[in-house]
Design a protein around this motif. Sequence first.
Motif, mmCIF file in Angstrom:
data_model
loop_
_atom_site.group_PDB
_atom_site.id
_atom_site.type_symbol
_atom_site.label_atom_id
_atom_site.label_comp_id
_atom_site.label_asym_id
_atom_site.label_seq_id
_atom_site.Cartn_x
_atom_site.Cartn_y
_atom_site.Cartn_z
ATOM 1 N N ASN A 1 0.785 -1.460 0.228
ATOM 2 C CA ASN A 1 0.278 -0.215 0.088
ATOM 3 C C ASN A 1 0.967 1.518 0.169
ATOM 4 O OD1 ASN A 1 0.314 1.302 2.694
ATOM 5 N ND2 ASN A 1 -0.325 -0.760 3.619
ATOM 6 N N VAL A 2 0.644 1.988 -0.752
ATOM 7 C CA VAL A 2 0.866 3.861 -0.724
ATOM 8 C C VAL A 2 1.995 4.148 0.449
ATOM 9 C CG1 VAL A 2 -0.770 5.298 -1.038
ATOM 10 C CG2 VAL A 2 1.692 5.562 -2.293
ATOM 11 N N ARG A 3 1.005 4.072 1.466
ATOM 12 C CA ARG A 3 1.601 5.165 2.806
ATOM 13 C C ARG A 3 2.366 3.619 2.934
ATOM 14 N NH1 ARG A 3 -3.063 2.904 4.970
ATOM 15 N NH2 ARG A 3 -2.019 1.635 6.159
ATOM 16 N N TYR A 4 2.454 2.554 3.323
ATOM 17 C CA TYR A 4 3.638 2.354 3.490
ATOM 18 C C TYR A 4 4.922 1.594 3.039
ATOM 19 C CZ TYR A 4 6.105 -1.445 6.589
ATOM 20 O OH TYR A 4 7.113 -2.072 7.521
ATOM 21 N N LEU A 5 4.547 1.899 1.559
ATOM 22 C CA LEU A 5 5.727 2.433 0.818
ATOM 23 C C LEU A 5 6.732 3.858 1.132
ATOM 24 C CD1 LEU A 5 7.539 0.943 -1.022
ATOM 25 C CD2 LEU A 5 5.822 2.299 -3.055
ATOM 26 N N ARG A 6 5.369 4.458 1.379
ATOM 27 C CA ARG A 6 6.505 5.658 1.081
ATOM 28 C C ARG A 6 6.994 5.856 2.839
ATOM 29 N NH1 ARG A 6 4.648 11.175 -0.246
ATOM 30 N NH2 ARG A 6 6.600 11.642 -0.119
ATOM 31 N N LYS A 7 6.050 5.401 3.982
ATOM 32 C CA LYS A 7 7.255 5.425 4.828
ATOM 33 C C LYS A 7 8.836 4.778 4.797
ATOM 34 C CE LYS A 7 6.691 3.402 9.365
ATOM 35 N NZ LYS A 7 5.857 2.627 10.710
ATOM 36 N N CYS A 8 9.095 3.582 4.337
ATOM 37 C CA CYS A 8 9.765 2.804 3.932
ATOM 38 C C CYS A 8 10.945 3.512 3.630
ATOM 39 C CB CYS A 8 9.612 0.868 3.397
ATOM 40 S SG CYS A 8 8.723 0.162 4.467
ATOM 41 N N MET A 9 10.471 3.478 1.711
ATOM 42 C CA MET A 9 11.047 4.906 1.229
ATOM 43 C C MET A 9 11.428 5.931 2.304
ATOM 44 S SD MET A 9 11.567 4.428 -1.742
ATOM 45 C CE MET A 9 10.241 2.927 -3.165
ATOM 46 N N GLY A 10 11.038 6.394 2.930
ATOM 47 C CA GLY A 10 11.637 7.976 4.171
ATOM 48 C C GLY A 10 12.361 7.114 5.020
ATOM 49 N N THR A 11 12.712 6.136 5.412
ATOM 50 C CA THR A 11 13.269 5.220 5.640
ATOM 51 C C THR A 11 14.926 5.152 5.498
ATOM 52 O OG1 THR A 11 11.176 4.400 7.298
ATOM 53 C CG2 THR A 11 14.223 3.316 7.618
ATOM 54 N N PHE A 12 14.828 4.724 4.102
ATOM 55 C CA PHE A 12 15.964 3.811 3.386
ATOM 56 C C PHE A 12 16.298 4.793 2.244
ATOM 57 C CE2 PHE A 12 13.404 -0.271 4.800
ATOM 58 C CZ PHE A 12 14.340 0.046 5.810
ATOM 59 N N MET A 13 15.700 5.770 2.068
ATOM 60 C CA MET A 13 15.932 6.700 0.923
ATOM 61 C C MET A 13 16.460 8.358 0.996
ATOM 62 S SD MET A 13 16.149 4.989 -1.584
ATOM 63 C CE MET A 13 16.075 5.720 -3.340
ATOM 64 N N PRO A 14 16.484 9.286 0.285
ATOM 65 C CA PRO A 14 17.242 10.247 0.721
ATOM 66 C C PRO A 14 15.904 10.605 1.054
ATOM 67 C CG PRO A 14 18.232 9.480 -1.331
ATOM 68 C CD PRO A 14 17.934 8.361 -0.978
ATOM 69 N N ALA A 15 15.682 12.648 1.562
ATOM 70 C CA ALA A 15 14.399 13.472 1.361
ATOM 71 C C ALA A 15 14.196 13.832 0.615
ATOM 72 C CB ALA A 15 14.244 13.743 3.630
ATOM 73 N N ILE A 16 14.094 13.158 -1.267
ATOM 74 C CA ILE A 16 14.156 14.803 -1.571
ATOM 75 C C ILE A 16 13.336 14.662 -2.264
ATOM 76 C CG2 ILE A 16 15.461 14.826 -4.185
ATOM 77 C CD1 ILE A 16 17.548 12.648 -3.813
ATOM 78 N N LEU A 17 11.960 13.956 -2.129
ATOM 79 C CA LEU A 17 10.996 14.040 -2.642
ATOM 80 C C LEU A 17 9.979 14.114 -1.546
ATOM 81 C CD1 LEU A 17 10.526 11.118 -4.768
ATOM 82 C CD2 LEU A 17 10.262 13.991 -5.538
ATOM 83 N N ARG A 18 10.275 14.534 0.379
ATOM 84 C CA ARG A 18 9.772 14.905 0.809
ATOM 85 C C ARG A 18 10.296 16.442 1.280
ATOM 86 N NH1 ARG A 18 12.301 10.290 3.030
ATOM 87 N NH2 ARG A 18 13.406 11.015 4.909
ATOM 88 N N ASN A 19 11.280 16.754 0.950
ATOM 89 C CA ASN A 19 11.362 18.172 0.866
ATOM 90 C C ASN A 19 10.816 19.250 0.005
ATOM 91 O OD1 ASN A 19 13.964 17.265 2.222
ATOM 92 N ND2 ASN A 19 15.741 17.200 0.620
#
Length: 364
Positions: free
Chosen positions: A207-225
Amino acid sequence: MAIKNTNYYCVILAGGKGKRLWPCSRDAKPKQFLDFFGVGRTQLQQTYDRFVKIVPKENIFINTTKQYLHYVVEQLPEVDGNHIMAEPVHRNTAPSVAWAAHRIDRINPHACIIVTPSDQAIVRDDVFRDNIIEGLEFVEQNDRLLTMGVKPTRPEPGYGYIQVGEHSGVDDIFKVKAFTEKPDREFANMFVESGEWYWNTGLFLSNVRYLRKCMGTFMPAILRNLDNLRPDWTIEEENLYVDEHFPSFPNLSIDYGILEKSDNVYVMKCDFGWADLGTWHGIYEATSKTEGDNVLVDTQAIFDDSHNNVVKLPKGRLAVINGLDGFIVAEEGNVLFICKKGDSSSLVRKYVNEIQLKLGDDYA
C-alpha cells in the motif's frame, strides 16, 4: 468482467537499457520497446495488456527515462501523459518507485501498488491475475512489502533468489528470510536443491502509505523536501523538481535499497508460469522448441546435428547451423554474437562494457 478496484494501481518499469539481450537490445532502443518475438506487440505493450485486465487503465503508470519517452508515447498512446514519468538521468529502480509512489499518494492515499518489470513472460494469465489480486488484497489489509516468487526449474545464476521463512498465516504468503542476487552457479544449484529458495520475479506490492514510510526510512529525503517546500505542489512543479534533484538519488535497485533492508518483507509462492525475458537463457526456457530443442526467435534457420541453441537474426536472414550445441547466435545491425548459452548472463555485460571502452557506443 468483474469491477476493478479503483484503489489498485500498477507501475510498469520501462527505463532499463536491456544490456543482457545485446546485441538485439541496444542502448538506443532496448528490449522493452521491441517486438522481439514478432507477435505484433512490444514487450512494454504486452505488459500493459496484461495489467489493464487487472487494474483500471487510468491507474497504470509507466516509468522510463527522457531518452526513451518517445517510445512510450508512440507505443502506449492510451496512457495519459501525466502517468508517464520520464526521469532526466538513468537510475536504478528504487528512485523510480519512490517517484511513482510520491505521485500516486497525492492522487489516492488509499492506493495499493503493484510494481512490475516490462520484460516478463507469463504462461497462465488467469492464475497470474488471481495471484495479483490476492497480493493487492493482502497489502491493502497489512502494512507489508510483498514480493512474488516462483519455484526455480534450474540453477540460473542470472536471477535473484528469495529464501522462504515462516508462514504468515495467510494462504501461500511467507516471511522472507533472505535475498540473494545473481549467485554463482554452485550456490544457485544449492538453492534449487534445498527447496527453500524461490526465484525473485521482480514483482512487488505494497500500500502506498507503507511504501512511502519505508522509502522515508531508507532513501534520501529528496521528494519529502518538495512536500515541505510546496505542500500543494502540482504535477508540473513536481516534474521540474525531479528534473533538478533526481540525479541526487542513489543508483540503487528496489531490492538493495528497500527490500533487503526491511524486516517486514513477505513472499507469495506463485505458480503462474514465469520467465525473465531479459536474458537469453530466460528466452530459451520460455520459448517453444523446434526439433533438436533449438529455439528460433522470429528467425529462419536450418539445423543439422545441432541442439539446445537459441537463434535470433534480422528479418530476411537465414541461418544454416551444423554441429552446434548449447549456443546463442544473435545478430543485429553491426554485431554478430556467438556465445555458450549457460554463461551468457554474465558474459554479455562483460563484452558490452569492454566494447564500449574500446570501440565506443556504435556497437553497444
